[in-house]
Write an enzyme that holds these catalytic residues in place. Structure first.
Site, mmCIF file in Angstrom:
data_model
loop_
_atom_site.group_PDB
_atom_site.id
_atom_site.type_symbol
_atom_site.label_atom_id
_atom_site.label_comp_id
_atom_site.label_asym_id
_atom_site.label_seq_id
_atom_site.Cartn_x
_atom_site.Cartn_y
_atom_site.Cartn_z
ATOM 1 C CE LYS A 292 -2.801 0.462 3.577
ATOM 2 N NZ LYS A 292 -2.888 1.754 4.283
ATOM 3 C CB SER A 293 3.992 2.104 1.850
ATOM 4 O OG SER A 293 3.479 1.905 3.141
ATOM 5 N NE ARG A 297 6.499 6.534 0.336
ATOM 6 C CZ ARG A 297 5.743 6.253 1.380
ATOM 7 N NH1 ARG A 297 4.678 5.473 1.246
ATOM 8 N NH2 ARG A 297 6.040 6.748 2.577
ATOM 9 N N GLY A 362 -5.020 8.121 6.009
ATOM 10 C CA GLY A 362 -4.074 9.120 6.483
ATOM 11 C C GLY A 362 -2.996 9.413 5.464
ATOM 12 N NE ARG A 390 -4.268 8.493 11.531
ATOM 13 C CZ ARG A 390 -4.045 7.510 10.659
ATOM 14 N NH1 ARG A 390 -5.065 7.008 9.955
ATOM 15 N NH2 ARG A 390 -2.828 7.040 10.474
ATOM 16 C CD GLN A 433 1.024 8.663 6.771
ATOM 17 O OE1 GLN A 433 0.244 9.484 7.276
ATOM 18 N NE2 GLN A 433 0.719 7.386 6.658
ATOM 19 C CG ASP A 557 1.178 0.464 9.809
ATOM 20 O OD1 ASP A 557 0.501 1.111 10.628
ATOM 21 O OD2 ASP A 557 1.359 0.840 8.635
ATOM 22 C CE LYS A 583 0.022 4.227 12.798
ATOM 23 N NZ LYS A 583 0.547 4.590 11.463
ATOM 24 N NE ARG A 587 -3.913 0.111 14.085
ATOM 25 C CZ ARG A 587 -3.364 0.287 12.882
ATOM 26 N NH1 ARG A 587 -2.047 0.455 12.781
ATOM 27 N NH2 ARG A 587 -4.110 0.303 11.800
#
Length: 681
Positions: A292-293, A297, A362, A390, A433, A557, A583, A587
């Protein structure tokens, strides 16, 4: 009007929203009385329209030609003006057939009852015939035109296996209604003793009282939203001459479901879905999900490039769909084909005022705020209340210092102004981020910029990922000193083709099954990856061998899955946990609460959590997923050992929609159930 939908009443329509997600044409609502309808059709002042209740049959005399399918059905819902000649089609047929297949219903050899006798009823009959129904009976308030009454249906066809409702009863704003006989008595589903599936073409509300009544009896049932989206995409293919495919249908359906769920009072009765996982061992080979990261990008860099890029190997989770939709709103062209995205870049100078819906992502929000500040225009970010809870303070300070509008509410952020080149000082102990977002935008400014990061620098590997992706797009980023990034201005993003790399953070969930006695091989991971979550392999080894102290500051994560594995093995202490509290859920609190249901004790300090391992007990109460994808997936792993039920399991759609299907491929057994008003059935 160029494109739109024509009907007698349209206050309930979702069509403009759907067509806005299909193409770049305007789509209007047009309510017409019968007299106005006649004048409208005679004038022919449109390029393409959809036609709905009550005009699907009335429109036929105004057409110059009808395709064979619409002609055989006797109803038209899509019309294209071809050089002054009107040609009619029926895309409801394809939409309804796709809905039935989407539900997993088989009509082959089944007795089907169709409620109603209008144009949509004719479509339902044609679809039922095409799908192999053995007997099709039309039910209406009277027995005209070969139909049977509701009472006759009970007496003569109580063995019907499928019901398709094509009447408007139950449609908003009359969503307290259900189909009824001539005396007003509502349909009694208990009279159909072999009923196994119910389709309701009504899409507003998402689940009508009829659908809820069927689900209450354990019958597979669904409303007409998927059909609405599918027929709209098929109609758009006639309007534009393009082919879109089922991938777009699924994406739009998922977005509309999220937007419209729980809108009406009736929808408040919708039962929350849960999953029951049986104790079972995992075995097999599985390819790591796409990162996903990396996907975020690659999509953003390709959208900023002049020209066409191809991004392969994507998985369209909720977060990735949010980024795609926001980039399209900024002006990028993105076409989806299978797991590929063909991305046409946009000129930031031509972007106008727009709204960017980040949903709960996010990454999307924090990466795109600096991009929005390149436009100089008013850009409004929207999303969930949790998303905007957040931290955004880094950007707020930058905007204040540069006299840029930064107005935040509980569910939105409005920015207006233009970012300036210069020196930026950013704390290193907050989300990376923010740093990545600045790195994406600064190359397009008119001068040189620097980002000076204070120690400690947490999540540094993810900034390195951003720099690596920028390099693929022709953007140069340098280091002046260890924690200072230098960025030249007036650079240009270049188009590129790239495949998304495998995701270590999500692969960890499947590799964790090996700690629980499974035999799972993970493919598709690169040892050369810069992903910080690659460290999970080292952490899992330490958890297996003893009672380690693990630092999560650079890989937050991994927190939930490592905590779950510690609970199943020898226990562990986790430091650097502060950011886990902000998050998708808190969590730390979430995992402590849910681990206690397995009989696991925890201790929580300001920036440390200790999980005491031992023998896991099967939870006696339903596990709460806390609307957090990583909480759900982590607890699901423990349930493969003890068995158990998890509420809100569909939260996995945020990052890995097919998580449970992947588990099933490895031999994990599960079934879905439902909750009503928060209580187990």
């Amino acid at each position: 009007m160029r494109y739109g939908v024509v009907a007698e009443k349209l206050g309930h329509s979702f069509s403009p929203e759907i067509h806005a997600m299909i193409g770049d044409y305007d789509y209007e609502l047009c309510e017409l009385s019968r007299a106005d309808f006649t004048r409208f059709m005679e004038k022919r002042d449109f390029l393409g329209i959809n036609v709905t209740i009550p005009y699907k049959q009335d429109v036929i005399p105004y057409l110059d030609s009808i395709d064979d399918l619409a002609s055989s059905i006797g109803a038209v819902n899509t019309i294209v003006n071809e050089n002054g000649k009107l040609r009619g089609y029926n895309t409801d047929f394809g939409g309804m057939e796709m809905l039935i297949r989407h539900m997993g219903l088989s009509l082959s050899g089944k007795k089907v009852l169709i409620l109603g006798s209008g144009g949509t009823s004719k479509t339902a009959k044609a679809v039922s015939e095409d799908l192999g129904a053995s007997e099709i009976i039309t039910v209406r308030r009277d027995n005209k035109n070969g139909a049977v009454t509701y009472e006759q249906a009970y007496e003569q066809h109580g063995d019907a296996q499928i019901i398709i409702n094509t009447t408007p009863r139950g449609m908003f704003p009359n969503d307290s209604e259900m189909p009824a006989d001539s005396s007003g008595r509502e349909i009694d589903l208990s009279r159909f003793t072999r009923l196994e599936g119910l389709v309701d073409v009504i899409f507003n509300p998402i689940r009508t009282r009829l659908v809820l009544a069927a689900k209450e009896r354990g019958i597979k049932a669904e409303g007409g939203l998927y059909m609405l989206v599918a027929q709209a995409v098929l109609a758009a293919e006639y309007f534009t001459g393009k082919k879109y495919g089922t991938e777009l249908i699924d994406r739009i359906y998922a977005e509309m479901l999220k937007r419209k769920e729980n809108r009406s009072p009736i929808a408040e009765e919708i039962r929350r879905e849960i999953i029951r996982i049986e104790p079972s061992k995992a075995e097999g080979t599985i390819k790591a999900p796409p990162s996903k990261s990396d996907s975020h990008r690659l999509l953003i860099c390709s959208a900023l490039a002049k020209g066409e890029s191809v991004i392969k190997g994507l998985s369209f989770s909720e977060d990735i769909l949010a980024t795609i939709d926001c980039l399209k709103a900024l002006g990028s062209g993105i076409e989806i084909s299978g797991n590929e995205a063909i991305v046409t870049g946009f000129d930031i100078k031509n972007t106008g005022e727009t709204v960017l819906n980040c949903r709960e992502s996010g990454s999307t929000l924090r990466f795109l705020i600096p991009i929005a500040l390149l436009t100089g225009k008013k850009i409004v970010f929207t999303g969930s209340e949790k998303l905007f809870s957040r931290p955004l303070g880094i950007y707020e300070e930058i905007c204040r210092d540069q006299d840029i509008v930064f107005e935040k509410t509980s569910r939105s952020l409005t920015v207006c102004g233009r970012l300036s080149p210069g020196k930026y000082r950013v704390r290193g102990d907050i989300s990376s981020q923010f740093i990545s977002g600045l790195l994406l935008a600064l190359p397009l400014l008119g001068g040189k910029s620097e980002i000076d990061i204070s120690e400690p620098f947490e999540s540094a590997p993810y900034v390195s990922m951003t720099v690596k992706t920028l390099k693929k797009a022709g953007i140069s980023v340098g280091h002046k000193r260890g924690l200072v990034y230098t960025v030249r201005g007036n650079q240009r993003y270049m188009p590129f083709d790239e495949t998304v790399e495998g995701d270590f953070s999500n692969a960890a969930f499947f590799d964790a099954l090996n700690l629980l006695g499974g035999n799972v091989k993970i493919t598709g991971l690169s040892d050369d990856s810069l992903q910080g979550d690659k460290i999970y392999r080292q952490y899992f080894k330490m958890i297996k061998e003893g009672f380690p102290v693990l630092d999560l500051s650079g890989c937050p994560d991994l927190g939930p899955v490592c905590m779950a594995m510690a609970a199943a093995k020898n226990g562990a202490s986790f430091t650097g946990i502060r950011r886990l509290r902000i998050k998708e859920s808190d969590r730390i609190a979430s995992m402590a609460d849910e681990l206690s249901k397995f009989g696991v004790k925890t201790e929580i300090e300001e920036n440390k959590m200790t999980v005491f391992g031992g023998i896991l007990h099967a939870p006696e109460e339903t596990i709460c997923g806390h609307n957090d994808h990583r909480i759900v997936m982590s607890l699901a792993l423990l349930c493969t050992v003890t068995g158990g039920k998890i509420n809100g399991y569909k939260a996995v759609s945020k990052s890995m929609p097919d998580f449970f299907e992947r588990l099933a491929d490895l031999g994990i057994k599960y079934e879905t159930e439902e909750l009503n008003n928060g209580m187990d059935k």
